[in-house]
Write an enzyme that holds these catalytic residues in place. Sequence first.
Site, PDB file in Angstrom:
ATOM      1  N   LYS A  56      19.770  -1.129  74.465  1.00 15.34           N
ATOM      2  CA  LYS A  56      18.404  -0.997  73.961  1.00 15.34           C
ATOM      3  C   LYS A  56      18.221   0.433  73.482  1.00 15.34           C
ATOM      4  CE  LYS A  56      18.039  -4.406  77.227  1.00 15.34           C
ATOM      5  NZ  LYS A  56      19.076  -4.769  78.214  1.00 15.34           N
TER       6      LYS A  56
ATOM      7  N   LYS B  56      17.314  -0.877  85.737  1.00 17.03           N
ATOM      8  CA  LYS B  56      18.675  -0.466  86.069  1.00 17.03           C
ATOM      9  C   LYS B  56      18.657   1.052  86.260  1.00 17.03           C
ATOM     10  CE  LYS B  56      18.712  -3.904  82.734  1.00 17.03           C
ATOM     11  NZ  LYS B  56      18.852  -5.079  83.476  1.00 17.03           N
TER      12      LYS B  56
ATOM     13  N   HIS C 182      24.132  -5.567  74.904  1.00 20.01           N
ATOM     14  CA  HIS C 182      23.006  -5.496  75.829  1.00 20.01           C
ATOM     15  C   HIS C 182      22.246  -4.180  75.705  1.00 20.01           C
ATOM     16  CE1 HIS C 182      21.434  -5.951  80.175  1.00 20.01           C
ATOM     17  NE2 HIS C 182      20.983  -6.996  79.506  1.00 20.01           N
TER      18      HIS C 182
ATOM     19  N   ASP D 243      13.449   9.420  63.467  1.00 21.83           N
ATOM     20  CA  ASP D 243      13.655  10.671  62.723  1.00 21.83           C
ATOM     21  C   ASP D 243      14.677  11.596  63.367  1.00 21.83           C
ATOM     22  OD1 ASP D 243      11.858   9.919  60.779  1.00 21.83           O
ATOM     23  OD2 ASP D 243      10.159  10.993  61.655  1.00 21.83           O
TER      24      ASP D 243
ATOM     25  N   HIS E 237      13.742  -5.813  86.955  1.00 24.72           N
ATOM     26  CA  HIS E 237      14.743  -5.827  85.891  1.00 24.72           C
ATOM     27  C   HIS E 237      15.309  -4.440  85.609  1.00 24.72           C
ATOM     28  CE1 HIS E 237      16.119  -6.390  81.584  1.00 24.72           C
ATOM     29  NE2 HIS E 237      16.625  -7.469  82.143  1.00 24.72           N
TER      30      HIS E 237
ATOM     31  N   ASP F  76      21.912  11.691  95.333  1.00 21.77           N
ATOM     32  CA  ASP F  76      21.486  12.941  95.969  1.00 21.77           C
ATOM     33  C   ASP F  76      20.159  13.416  95.382  1.00 21.77           C
ATOM     34  OD1 ASP F  76      23.719  12.759  97.565  1.00 21.77           O
ATOM     35  OD2 ASP F  76      24.948  14.050  96.297  1.00 21.77           O
TER      36      ASP F  76
END
Length: 479
Positions: free
Chosen positions: A225, A399, A223, A230, A397, A404
């Site tokens: 990404k 996450k 999952h 470079d 979608h 704090d």
Amino acid sequence: MDYHDPYFFGYVLGFIHLLGTGAAIHALLTVRTSQGAIAWAMPLLFIPYFTLLPYLVFGRSSFDAYIKARRQANQEMRIAIGDLNWRPWMEEAVAARRSEAYAALRAMPKLGNMPALANNKVKLLINGEETFGAIFQAIREAKKTILVQFFIIHDDKLGRELQSLLLEKAAEGVAIFVLYDRIGSHALPGAYIDKLRDGGVQIKAFATRGGWLNRFQINFRNHRKIVVVDGLKGYIGGHNVGDEYMGLKPPLAPWRDTHVQVIGPVVACLQESFAEDWFWATRELPPLSLPDEFPEDGVLCQLLTSGPADAQETCSLFFVEAIHAAEERVWITSPYFIPDEAVTAALTLAVLRGVDVRLLLPSRPDHYVVYAASSLYAFDAVRAGVRVFRYEPGFLHQKVVLVDNEITAIGSANLDNRSFRLNFELMLLTVDSDFSSQVESMLTADFNLAREISVQESHETRRLHQLGMRVARLISPIL
């Protein structure tokens, strides 16, 4: 064989029940959680005609042979990297440990087996246009290597734009490596892949294992990404490659997601994460690049990788530790909310400590069963004192975790069982008050566009809806 024998179907049913009993025993011995084991074992014992095939496809979550193979591959990869004398972050790791901010991470460096590193520059990318605008610009400027990894790649407008850019850079002599998840990108046509391969792009699918039986195994999805250009710029977050992530596909549009651009020594950790997955798929290492110099100051960052081959349940423990660390607030956004007992207890204890605990969830479902289960868990959380909001404009979608006034985490991990135990996930942790302030402003804007779930609403849900949600929650450990 006499199919008209009155005992024939009795023998068949008995054989199926025998297989179901064996599968139930296997589930009890191998599924990591008691809830998941029971959720599989009971149906396998009593209705094996309907559950044997789903167990073959979705079950076997510990999958010992796979885990051993994956751990072996990881060890081989680390040996290969060791031979390259790849230790790019020694000074930054020492600087991180000496900083006051390091104490805020507590157990995270040991949990994730990646060091906390000083002197990084981070930039918040709060929608698809900003994210892919930045990624595509970095790709256009690439001189040596491009590493690309997504759970989903679609052959649509955005996917073809990525394809065109990669082919253009490959023609210029840039070394390009693309990794996609075979299940997440199941609709990606072979012609799309072949065109990239013919143009000089090295592209591979991440799959669990080889073998005929494992063609049915769709757990252990990658999952993550990642984009690294470079060895200078890295990108991590929740976006995949598809027009829906640009907000172009109703009814989930507009799409709400978040990515991060990072420059600095933690980009080397992103490369290691990619190398680990690439090595599993090919048994070869991609080229690893380092800039001539790192920024002289900046944000303390740590990359947290997690997956089913970990010695412990890294992703679940990350959420538990983040919630326990909160003294004033913990805000979490996730498209799915199917917590385990440890996370539920941590949220409840945080409320009892007087912490401002908020969850931001979508108001529109992309998976109805998961949404139903999430709704029941959300009602339970509201009754425990957690403030739960549903994002109204479109599908949420992203996450994101904010603890704090210093700690943030942004990446691919959802607040659900699949991310906790089945998926390969990636989160970028930062300790910096200025960046946390930016994340706070972003989340405050999101909360202002959301509707808070009330305790009264949790009690007024129709009986039929409650039944559906409870059935969904019953099977949630195996979702």
